[in-house]
Design a protein around this motif. Structure first.
Motif, short mmCIF file in Angstrom:
data_model
loop_
_atom_site.label_atom_id
_atom_site.label_comp_id
_atom_site.label_asym_id
_atom_site.label_seq_id
_atom_site.Cartn_x
_atom_site.Cartn_y
_atom_site.Cartn_z
N SER A 232 1.24 7.21 -4.61
CA SER A 232 2.36 7.84 -5.30
C SER A 232 2.59 9.27 -4.79
CB SER A 232 2.10 7.87 -6.81
OG SER A 232 1.95 6.57 -7.31
N ALA A 233 1.50 9.98 -4.52
CA ALA A 233 1.63 11.34 -3.99
C ALA A 233 2.31 11.32 -2.63
CB ALA A 233 0.25 11.99 -3.88
N GLY A 234 1.99 10.32 -1.80
CA GLY A 234 2.65 10.19 -0.50
C GLY A 234 4.13 9.95 -0.65
N LEU A 235 4.52 9.11 -1.59
CA LEU A 235 5.94 8.86 -1.83
C LEU A 235 6.67 10.13 -2.26
CD1 LEU A 235 5.84 5.42 -3.69
CD2 LEU A 235 6.82 5.86 -1.44
N LEU A 236 6.03 10.90 -3.13
CA LEU A 236 6.65 12.14 -3.60
C LEU A 236 6.81 13.15 -2.47
CD1 LEU A 236 4.77 12.53 -7.00
CD2 LEU A 236 7.17 11.90 -6.67
N LEU A 237 5.82 13.22 -1.59
CA LEU A 237 5.86 14.21 -0.51
C LEU A 237 6.92 13.91 0.54
CD1 LEU A 237 2.05 14.90 0.02
CD2 LEU A 237 3.75 16.52 -0.80
N VAL A 238 7.25 12.62 0.74
CA VAL A 238 8.24 12.27 1.75
C VAL A 238 9.62 12.02 1.15
CG1 VAL A 238 6.46 11.27 3.23
CG2 VAL A 238 7.76 9.78 1.69
N ALA A 239 9.75 12.25 -0.16
CA ALA A 239 11.00 11.90 -0.85
C ALA A 239 12.21 12.61 -0.26
CB ALA A 239 10.87 12.22 -2.34
N HIS A 240 12.05 13.87 0.16
CA HIS A 240 13.18 14.65 0.67
C HIS A 240 13.18 14.76 2.20
CE1 HIS A 240 14.40 15.64 -3.35
NE2 HIS A 240 13.21 16.14 -3.63
N ASN A 241 12.32 13.99 2.84
CA ASN A 241 12.25 13.99 4.30
C ASN A 241 13.13 12.85 4.83
OD1 ASN A 241 11.58 13.70 7.02
ND2 ASN A 241 9.41 14.17 6.68
N PRO A 242 14.15 13.16 5.66
CA PRO A 242 15.04 12.10 6.14
C PRO A 242 14.32 11.01 6.93
CG PRO A 242 15.40 14.16 7.34
CD PRO A 242 14.53 14.48 6.16
N HIS A 243 13.18 11.36 7.52
CA HIS A 243 12.39 10.37 8.26
C HIS A 243 11.14 9.96 7.50
CE1 HIS A 243 14.99 11.10 11.68
NE2 HIS A 243 14.74 12.40 11.59
N GLY A 244 11.07 10.33 6.22
CA GLY A 244 9.86 10.09 5.43
C GLY A 244 9.55 8.61 5.27
N GLY A 245 10.58 7.81 4.99
CA GLY A 245 10.36 6.38 4.81
C GLY A 245 9.80 5.72 6.06
N GLU A 246 10.32 6.13 7.20
CA GLU A 246 9.84 5.58 8.48
C GLU A 246 8.39 5.97 8.72
OE1 GLU A 246 10.81 6.06 13.26
OE2 GLU A 246 12.29 6.71 11.77
N HIS A 247 8.07 7.24 8.43
CA HIS A 247 6.70 7.73 8.64
C HIS A 247 5.73 7.01 7.70
CE1 HIS A 247 3.45 10.26 9.79
NE2 HIS A 247 3.45 11.00 8.70
N LEU A 248 6.16 6.80 6.46
CA LEU A 248 5.31 6.12 5.50
C LEU A 248 5.06 4.68 5.92
CD1 LEU A 248 3.90 6.74 2.81
CD2 LEU A 248 5.92 5.86 1.64
N GLN A 249 6.09 4.02 6.42
CA GLN A 249 5.94 2.64 6.89
C GLN A 249 4.97 2.57 8.06
OE1 GLN A 249 9.58 0.65 7.90
NE2 GLN A 249 8.54 -1.14 8.74
N GLU A 250 5.02 3.56 8.95
CA GLU A 250 4.10 3.59 10.09
C GLU A 250 2.66 3.72 9.62
OE1 GLU A 250 5.24 6.69 12.71
OE2 GLU A 250 7.10 5.73 13.35
N LEU A 251 2.43 4.54 8.60
CA LEU A 251 1.07 4.71 8.10
C LEU A 251 0.55 3.47 7.38
CD1 LEU A 251 1.24 8.37 6.74
CD2 LEU A 251 -0.14 7.57 8.64
N LEU A 252 1.45 2.73 6.75
CA LEU A 252 1.04 1.53 6.02
C LEU A 252 0.90 0.33 6.95
CD1 LEU A 252 3.21 1.84 2.79
CD2 LEU A 252 0.76 2.23 3.00
N ALA A 253 1.98 0.02 7.65
CA ALA A 253 1.98 -1.17 8.52
C ALA A 253 1.44 -0.88 9.91
CB ALA A 253 3.39 -1.74 8.61
N GLY A 254 1.42 0.39 10.31
CA GLY A 254 0.89 0.78 11.62
C GLY A 254 1.88 0.56 12.74
N GLN A 255 1.57 1.15 13.87
CA GLN A 255 2.36 0.99 15.09
C GLN A 255 1.41 0.68 16.24
OE1 GLN A 255 5.71 1.15 15.74
NE2 GLN A 255 6.14 1.25 13.55
N ILE A 256 0.55 -0.31 16.01
CA ILE A 256 -0.52 -0.59 16.98
C ILE A 256 0.03 -0.96 18.35
CG2 ILE A 256 -0.68 -3.00 16.22
CD1 ILE A 256 -3.66 -2.89 16.89
N LEU A 257 1.20 -1.59 18.38
CA LEU A 257 1.76 -2.03 19.66
C LEU A 257 2.08 -0.87 20.58
CD1 LEU A 257 2.42 -4.73 21.01
CD2 LEU A 257 4.78 -4.48 20.23
N TRP A 258 2.27 0.32 20.00
CA TRP A 258 2.65 1.49 20.79
C TRP A 258 1.50 2.47 20.97
CZ3 TRP A 258 6.50 -0.43 22.97
CH2 TRP A 258 7.43 -1.21 22.28
#
Length: 258
Positions: free
Chosen positions: A106-132
């Motif tokens: 929940s703290a992570g969601l709050l911290l990225v709430a006003h970041n235009p790229h926050g959702g993308e960054h959060l998804q990368e941390l959860l699902a990962g970007q192992i292919l890259w």
């Protein structure tokens, strides 16, 4: 032919990253199951991800040392807190781990709430970007894996709860930035869960083979089907785990031999 070779060159560093994660997470996962603290990996991984988000809010290089320190510090603080809560309220430790996970998420969601790229960054941390993952990202995880395996080899069951939590926190800190929270949990729990009824001498062998097969098949399928690699690896690990479990020795036989 050139296209196939190009695809393999993309997959190879990702596969090596997966091997590094499996190298430490399979023996750590076995310890997690043995100690009965299954959801500690999710909590610590989420806390490490929160450290990355906090560092990222300061416009730091996502692969720089400052982010590594922030993630590691957050994970270590989480490990210390879990050690304290276990001493204070051991009968509800699993519940406390769950609360810590949801607070960090929940703290992570709050911290990225006003970041235009926050959702993308959060998804990368959860699902990962192992292919890259690139080769340049692998030396530090390789060093961390060597240290973790060395400590497990020389101390193993002699590690006190605090020592295990701290070692676990540092290992997860590295892996969550390589493969994401979901794959960290899957790599820790799924192989060890599948071989839990195997004979002691065969458990690690089959767990590693399962993990390697899951990462390899998931990465190849992600190239062929053009689907997210992290999610496919999780499913491949789980499907292979079902096969390994069902093909293993009968539970009664395994229990008698143990």
């Amino acid at each position: 032919m050139n296209l196939v070779f190009s695809d393999l060159t993309i997959v190879l560093p990702a596969f090596l990253a997966g091997l590094l994660v499996l190298a430490t997470h399979i023996p750590l996962g076995a310890q997690v199951l043995k100690r009965g603290i299954v959801f500690i990996d999710l909590a610590i991984a989420q806390i490490a991800a929160l450290g990355v988000i906090i560092a990222g809010s300061g416009q730091l290089d996502p692969h720089g040392w400052a982010v590594q320190v922030a993630a590691g510090s957050a994970a270590v603080l989480g490990a210390l807190l879990l050690t304290w809560t276990e001493k204070r309220w051991p009968e509800v430790q699993e519940a406390q781990i769950g609360v810590m996970f949801i607070l960090a998420a929940s703290a992570g969601l709050l911290l990225v709430a006003h970041n235009p790229h926050g959702g993308e960054h959060l998804q990368e941390l959860l699902a990962g970007q192992i292919l890259w993952v690139s080769y340049a990202q692998l030396p530090m995880p390789a060093l961390g894996a060597a240290v973790t395996l060395g400590v497990l080899y020389f101390f193993n069951d002699r590690l006190a709860r605090l020592g295990f939590y701290l070692l676990f926190a540092l290992a997860v800190t590295v892996s969550v930035q390589l493969v994401g929270v979901y794959l960290v949990f899957a790599s820790l729990i799924v192989p060890s869960l599948a071989v839990r009824h195997y004979r002691p001498g065969r458990k690690l062998v089959f767990a590693y083979l399962l993990g390697i097969g899951g990462y390899a098949s998931g990465l190849v399928l992600s190239i062929v089907l053009d689907l997210p690699s992290g999610a496919l690896i999780v499913w491949c690990l789980s499907l292979l785990a079902m096969l390994v479990y069902s093909a293993g020795p009968a539970r009664s036989t395994a229990a008698a031999s143990a």
